[in-house]
Design a protein around this motif. Structure first.
Motif, short mmCIF file in Angstrom:
data_model
loop_
_atom_site.label_atom_id
_atom_site.label_comp_id
_atom_site.label_asym_id
_atom_site.label_seq_id
_atom_site.Cartn_x
_atom_site.Cartn_y
_atom_site.Cartn_z
N LEU A 1 -3.90 2.12 -7.58
CA LEU A 1 -3.88 2.84 -8.85
C LEU A 1 -4.53 4.21 -8.71
N ASP A 2 -3.76 5.25 -8.89
CA ASP A 2 -4.30 6.61 -8.88
C ASP A 2 -4.48 7.05 -10.33
N LEU A 3 -5.69 6.95 -10.83
CA LEU A 3 -5.96 7.25 -12.24
C LEU A 3 -6.18 8.73 -12.49
N SER A 4 -5.98 9.54 -11.46
CA SER A 4 -5.97 10.99 -11.68
C SER A 4 -4.56 11.49 -11.96
N ARG A 5 -3.56 10.62 -11.81
CA ARG A 5 -2.16 10.97 -12.08
C ARG A 5 -1.56 9.90 -12.99
N PRO B 1 0.84 -1.22 0.00
CA PRO B 1 0.00 0.00 0.00
C PRO B 1 0.86 1.25 0.00
N GLY B 2 0.39 2.27 -0.70
CA GLY B 2 1.10 3.54 -0.72
C GLY B 2 0.93 4.26 0.60
N ARG C 1 -0.94 5.28 -5.81
CA ARG C 1 0.31 5.61 -6.49
C ARG C 1 0.04 6.10 -7.92
N PRO C 2 0.87 7.04 -8.41
CA PRO C 2 0.73 7.46 -9.80
C PRO C 2 1.03 6.31 -10.75
N VAL C 3 0.42 6.36 -11.91
CA VAL C 3 0.51 5.29 -12.91
C VAL C 3 1.27 5.82 -14.12
N VAL C 4 2.19 5.02 -14.64
CA VAL C 4 2.94 5.36 -15.85
C VAL C 4 2.78 4.23 -16.85
N LEU C 5 2.39 4.56 -18.09
CA LEU C 5 2.31 3.57 -19.16
C LEU C 5 3.62 3.57 -19.94
N TYR C 6 4.00 2.39 -20.45
CA TYR C 6 5.21 2.26 -21.27
C TYR C 6 4.88 1.59 -22.59
N SER C 7 5.37 2.19 -23.70
CA SER C 7 5.19 1.63 -25.04
C SER C 7 6.56 1.48 -25.70
N ALA C 8 6.84 0.30 -26.24
CA ALA C 8 8.13 0.01 -26.88
C ALA C 8 8.14 0.49 -28.33
N GLY C 9 9.29 0.41 -28.97
CA GLY C 9 9.44 0.81 -30.36
C GLY C 9 8.76 -0.14 -31.33
N LEU C 10 8.65 0.29 -32.58
CA LEU C 10 8.02 -0.53 -33.61
C LEU C 10 8.75 -1.87 -33.71
#
Length: 429
Positions: A254-258, A144-145, A150-159
């Motif tokens: 998951l804090d979906l406001s951040r 637990p935070g 906690r803020p959420v970060v998405l990651y996308s890789a290259g083509l």
């Protein structure tokens, strides 16, 4: 899209191969190396340790978008694999450490039609990718935070790259207290392993040599698909908070406001384009991703809508020493984005680097080169001559500083200008 000047398309190995075959009308061999003898020992490598205070957990999920037909496989609903990386209470030990790639995915990645060969020119079959382990404990309960979700970060890789190819950065962010969601763009990624044993492989290698291939249209389709994938994942995160699909305690963190997003190459393009299209993303980092499309033959510069319109929220551009990279002054799409944006922005370039320096290539390929699985000239072309440990440290520090500032309100002032801590990073003004 408005046309500006001449140049290449989205910066990536597979895109370059597709563009070259569209121009030449001939199929290109991805690597001129033979498979090793059966008795030859396969090379192995290790990811760098996360630097944050928290042990890391991870879990993988299959998502189905029943409202969208797969653009690469008509007649099927769009299916994705994602992974979540997050703080947990106890570090992984021994076999508790999650695999970097599932065995079938690992074999394909390192084989003749995998991104290890196409995008990074490793020798086919010479590396035991299935032996690489992460530092995360699979399906561990979430910590637990202390100050709330906690803020959420998405990651996308290259083509063409799988979602795993940024694990070093992703684990580090999770160890600093973020929940990171990595997204595989199915049939774009080199391979996607599903829980039922299915392996969905990239459509791009099969397009090599296709007569009349319109490389610009193909890349625009890939980018539309990536943005749609990301927005669908954002939709699903709301349901995941409460529907019981996640390990114990994770949904509530998951804090979906951040929400922030970071990506490499086409994934960096995906990050800022999704910011443009979807206000749920507060801040984004583009690591060496061009923001324009080529014409049908792979030549020309046609600006994306994010470059033409700009952004009103914070973004960070991270360039490399590649010939078609550098700061925004040297890239038409970046320059347009910079001039048209109204929010906070910064632009840094890692000196001595190459296009792969912001991926796991920077830490893994030098190890493989010492074992003969990557040629010296290939290593320099992929990750340059910057010291690997310095490149990894700088990448982690600048990405974390950016998200700490804009998702947590903690400013360490690293992004105010040049820093004696990181002389490798040059600032653009």
């Amino acid at each position: 899209m408005r046309k500006r000047g001449h140049g290449q398309g989205v910066r990536t190995g597979i895109a370059a191969l597709l563009a070259a075959t569209a121009v030449l009308g001939t199929a290109l061999a991805p690597a001129a190396v033979a498979a090793p003898a059966v008795a030859e020992r396969r090379a192995q490598a290790w990811l760098p340790q996360p630097t944050g205070p928290y042990p890391v957990g991870t879990t993988a999920l299959r998502l189905t978008d029943t409202g969208r037909q797969d653009p690469w496989q008509p007649g099927r609903a769009r299916e994705l694999m994602i992974s979540l990386w997050y703080p947990t209470a106890r570090p992984a030990a021994g076999d508790e450490r999650a695999r970097y790639m599932e065995p079938a995915a690992a074999e394909h990645f390192g084989g003749a039609e995998g991104a290890g060969v196409f995008n990074y020119r490793t020798e086919s079959g010479r590396t035991d990718w299935s032996a690489v382990r992460t530092h995360a404990r699979r399906d561990a309960p979430a910590l637990p935070g202390g100050g709330g979700p906690r803020p959420v970060v998405l990651y996308s890789a290259g083509l063409g790259d799988p979602r795993t190819w940024g694990t070093g950065l992703v684990e580090d962010l999770a160890s600093r207290g973020y929940v990171v969601v990595t997204v595989d763009h199915t049939y774009d990624a080199s391979e996607v392993a599903f829980p039922d044993g299915g392996l969905a492989t990239s459509v791009f290698p099969g397009m090599l040599g296709t007569p009349g291939l319109d490389i610009g249209a193909l890349l625009r389709k890939a980018m539309r698909t990536r943005v749609d994938d990301t927005r669908f994942v954002l939709d699903e995160l709301g349901a995941l908070r409460t529907d019981g699909r996640l390990p114990a305690g994770l949904g509530g963190t998951l804090d979906l406001s951040r929400i922030g997003m970071v990506g490499h190459s086409a994934g960096g393009f995906t990050a800022v384009q999704t910011m443009h299209d979807d206000p749920r993303i507060t801040a984004g980092v583009n690591m060496d991703g061009q923001l324009h499309f080529p014409g049908p033959t792979g030549e020309g510069v046609f600006l994306s809508s994010v470059a033409e319109d700009g952004l009103d929220r914070p973004f960070l551009l991270m360039g490399t020493g590649s010939a078609d990279s550098g700061d925004y002054h040297h890239q038409p799409g970046w320059d347009a984005l910079w001039q048209h944006s109204r929010g906070w922005r910064a632009d840094v370039t890692l000196t001595g680097s190459q296009h792969g320096s912001y991926t796991d290539a920077q830490s893994l390929l030098p190890q493989l080169a010492r074992q003969g699985a990557v040629a010296g000239d290939v290593l320099r072309a992929d990750v340059g001559d910057v010291r690997p440990e310095r490149a990894v440290l700088a990448t982690r520090a600048y990405v974390a500083s950016f998200f700490d500032r804009w998702l947590r309100g903690h400013d360490d002032h690293l992004l105010d200008g040049p820093s004696p801590r990181f002389p490798e990073m040059e600032f653009a003004r």
